[in-house]
Design a protein around this motif. Structure first.
Motif, PDB file in Angstrom:
ATOM      1  N   GLN A  30       0.574   9.326   1.509  1.00 46.97           N
ATOM      2  CA  GLN A  30       1.071   9.540   2.872  1.00 46.97           C
ATOM      3  C   GLN A  30       2.549   9.181   3.045  1.00 46.97           C
ATOM      4  N   THR A  31       2.909   7.969   2.653  1.00 51.20           N
ATOM      5  CA  THR A  31       4.264   7.479   2.933  1.00 51.20           C
ATOM      6  C   THR A  31       5.335   8.341   2.281  1.00 51.20           C
ATOM      7  N   ARG A  32       5.155   8.620   0.981  1.00 54.18           N
ATOM      8  CA  ARG A  32       6.217   9.399   0.319  1.00 54.18           C
ATOM      9  C   ARG A  32       6.243  10.838   0.828  1.00 54.18           C
ATOM     10  N   THR A  33       5.076  11.378   1.214  1.00 56.94           N
ATOM     11  CA  THR A  33       5.054  12.755   1.710  1.00 56.94           C
ATOM     12  C   THR A  33       5.735  12.835   3.077  1.00 56.94           C
ATOM     13  N   GLU A  34       5.409  11.877   3.932  1.00 56.25           N
ATOM     14  CA  GLU A  34       6.025  11.880   5.258  1.00 56.25           C
ATOM     15  C   GLU A  34       7.543  11.701   5.140  1.00 56.25           C
ATOM     16  N   ARG A  35       7.958  10.854   4.183  1.00 58.65           N
ATOM     17  CA  ARG A  35       9.406  10.658   4.003  1.00 58.65           C
ATOM     18  C   ARG A  35      10.068  11.971   3.594  1.00 58.65           C
ATOM     19  N   LEU A  36       9.452  12.713   2.675  1.00 61.01           N
ATOM     20  CA  LEU A  36      10.019  14.000   2.232  1.00 61.01           C
ATOM     21  C   LEU A  36      10.142  14.976   3.404  1.00 61.01           C
ATOM     22  N   ILE A  37       9.111  15.005   4.247  1.00 64.81           N
ATOM     23  CA  ILE A  37       9.149  15.914   5.405  1.00 64.81           C
ATOM     24  C   ILE A  37      10.305  15.515   6.328  1.00 64.81           C
ATOM     25  N   LEU A  38      10.434  14.219   6.559  1.00 67.62           N
ATOM     26  CA  LEU A  38      11.515  13.750   7.442  1.00 67.62           C
ATOM     27  C   LEU A  38      12.883  14.074   6.837  1.00 67.62           C
ATOM     28  N   GLU A  39      13.006  13.862   5.529  1.00 65.93           N
ATOM     29  CA  GLU A  39      14.295  14.152   4.887  1.00 65.93           C
ATOM     30  C   GLU A  39      14.652  15.622   5.016  1.00 65.93           C
TER      31      GLU A  39
ATOM     32  N   ILE B 239       0.847  -1.209   0.000  1.00 63.12           N
ATOM     33  CA  ILE B 239       0.000   0.000   0.000  1.00 63.12           C
ATOM     34  C   ILE B 239       0.874   1.249   0.000  1.00 63.12           C
ATOM     35  N   CYS B 240       1.927   1.212   0.814  1.00 61.40           N
ATOM     36  CA  CYS B 240       2.803   2.387   0.948  1.00 61.40           C
ATOM     37  C   CYS B 240       3.473   2.773  -0.374  1.00 61.40           C
ATOM     38  N   GLU B 241       3.552   1.827  -1.313  1.00 61.33           N
ATOM     39  CA  GLU B 241       4.189   2.100  -2.610  1.00 61.33           C
ATOM     40  C   GLU B 241       3.179   2.523  -3.677  1.00 61.33           C
ATOM     41  N   LEU B 242       1.899   2.488  -3.349  1.00 60.45           N
ATOM     42  CA  LEU B 242       0.876   2.776  -4.353  1.00 60.45           C
ATOM     43  C   LEU B 242       0.885   4.248  -4.745  1.00 60.45           C
ATOM     44  N   PRO B 243       0.634   4.547  -6.026  1.00 62.91           N
ATOM     45  CA  PRO B 243       0.589   5.952  -6.435  1.00 62.91           C
ATOM     46  C   PRO B 243      -0.471   6.750  -5.669  1.00 62.91           C
ATOM     47  N   GLU B 244      -1.608   6.124  -5.343  1.00 59.98           N
ATOM     48  CA  GLU B 244      -2.686   6.862  -4.670  1.00 59.98           C
ATOM     49  C   GLU B 244      -2.373   7.133  -3.195  1.00 59.98           C
TER      50      GLU B 244
ATOM     51  N   GLY C 222       3.267   7.390  10.087  1.00 63.00           N
ATOM     52  CA  GLY C 222       2.310   6.721   9.210  1.00 63.00           C
ATOM     53  C   GLY C 222       0.861   7.109   9.445  1.00 63.00           C
ATOM     54  N   GLY C 223       0.628   8.066  10.325  1.00 64.99           N
ATOM     55  CA  GLY C 223      -0.756   8.450  10.609  1.00 64.99           C
ATOM     56  C   GLY C 223      -1.486   7.436  11.456  1.00 64.99           C
ATOM     57  N   THR C 224      -0.745   6.519  12.076  1.00 61.60           N
ATOM     58  CA  THR C 224      -1.372   5.463  12.881  1.00 61.60           C
ATOM     59  C   THR C 224      -2.177   6.034  14.054  1.00 61.60           C
TER      60      THR C 224
END
Ligand code: SAH
Ligand code: TRP
Length: 329
Positions: free
Chosen positions: A63-72, A55-60, A167-169
């Motif tokens: 969340q995951t890629r955005t959170e990673r960018l913020i962390l980076e 799910i974390c790799e899905l284009p839709e 992850g918004g958990t």
């Protein structure tokens, strides 16, 4: 070739026969309610954890890629501000974004210990081995545990502690329990620890709904997997093919709801509980909520939990937020 200096790695499990009991109790309690419901932690067996990674790799699933960018963008700053020497990560899963924090701590020369906490035994073991290998000298103490029940089993801090809950958990808790849970983190943080909380933000409902109704159907498989868990662990006989995945944004409550809908009337037997339950045609079983936050709502939750917002990071489109908080002084 570089020598690999493996730090000590240990994994402890606090889930055992008692927790099969907890699954049984949750199912008995949840499936006999007028509106059937199950707590989301049972979605994450080995297969569920794999599906969640997909799910974390899905284009839709932005969340995951955005959170990673913020962390980076802010990891260095976070490490400097907190002086963290250890990470206690709640609901660590496969911890792909955690590397960004570990790398920043390693670069600052402060990285001493990593403590992943998750109900998914397979992911805790895998992450513990992987990170002990990848980060020379890092001590890894994995906890296979329920973060709602076992946080008092954490070891004493070895220095300033950062507690990522990504992850918004946090959005998977209903609002009242969410505040209670955040308050309970005060003890884990101690006087000089910080919480690093990832929250998905309120936005165009179409964007949110697409993230939980992906075109490849991975989210549907993930949601349906919980029925396989019940069939296997509790000797239930759900006809998994006779249920469909439903996810919709509740605008009033500002959360997404995940449900499983019976496509035809169902009679289900659950051997371990000696229980028979019926589903009417189109009856739904709620498997998860995922709250979306406004910046004001987030501040109010932290405040109500006795936490003080130190810094809030977001992406340019304000899709997701990562906030740094500590026990209010
Ligand atoms: N942190 C990762 C994974 C998020 S998915 C990320 O940001 O991508 C939620 C994770 O929390 C899963 O790995 C799940 O197994 C774990 N989890 C859910 N409920 C839990 C509970 N009550 N106690 C411990 N872990 C839990
Ligand atoms: N914690 C994730 C979230 O709220 C879990 C999740 C993503 C999920 N997709 C799902 C749970 C579909 C159930 C069904 O975003």
């Amino acid at each position: 070739m570089e020598p690999i200096l493996e730090g000590p790695v240990e994994v402890r499990s606090h889930l055992g026969p008692d927790d099969e009991r907890s699954l049984a109790d949750d199912v008995l309690d949840g499936l006999t309610r007028p509106l059937k419901e199950l707590p989301p932690k049972h979605l994450y067996d080995a297969r569920g954890s794999e599906l969640f990674d997909a799910i974390c790799e899905l284009p839709e699933y932005y969340q995951t890629r955005t959170e990673r960018l913020i962390l980076e963008a802010h990891a260095q700053d976070i490490v400097r501000r907190t002086g963290a020497v250890e990470l206690v990560e709640l609901g660590s899963g496969s911890a792909t974004k955690t590397r960004v924090l570990l790398d920043a701590m390693a670069a600052a020369g402060t990285l001493a210990r990593y403590i992943p906490v998750d109900v998914s035994a397979t992911t805790v073991h895998a992450v513990a081995e992987l990170f002990a290998d990848e980060y020379p000298g890092l001590s890894v103490f994995g906890l296979v545990a329920d973060f709602e029940r076992h946080l008092e089993r954490l070891p004493e801090p070895v220095g300033p502690r950062l507690v990522p809950f990504l992850g918004g958990t946090i959005g998977n808790f209903p609002p009242g329990s969410r505040r209670r849970f955040l308050r309970s983190l005060g003890k884990v943080l101690g006087p000089d620890g910080y919480l690093l909380l990832g929250t998905d933000l309120v936005k165009d409902p179409r964007v949110i709904e697409a993230a939980y109704n992906d075109s490849a159907g991975v989210t549907a498989q993930f949601n349906l997997n919980v029925l396989h868990v019940l069939n296997r662990e509790l000797g239930a006989d759900f006809d998994v093919d006779a249920f469909e995945h439903v996810a919709f944004f509740d605008r009033e409550r500002e959360w997404i709801e995940m449900r499983l809908r019976a496509t035809q009337p169902q009679h289900v037997r659950i051997d371990a509980l000696d229980l028979e339950i019926d589903f009417a045609a189109r009856e739904e079983l709620r498997t998860e909520i995922s709250a979306k936050f406004t910046l004001d709502g987030l501040r109010a939750d932290l405040d109500a939990a006795g936490l003080e917002l130190v810094e809030l990071f977001t992406d340019p489109n304000e899709l997701f937020a990562v906030s740094l908080a500590r026990v209010a002084g």
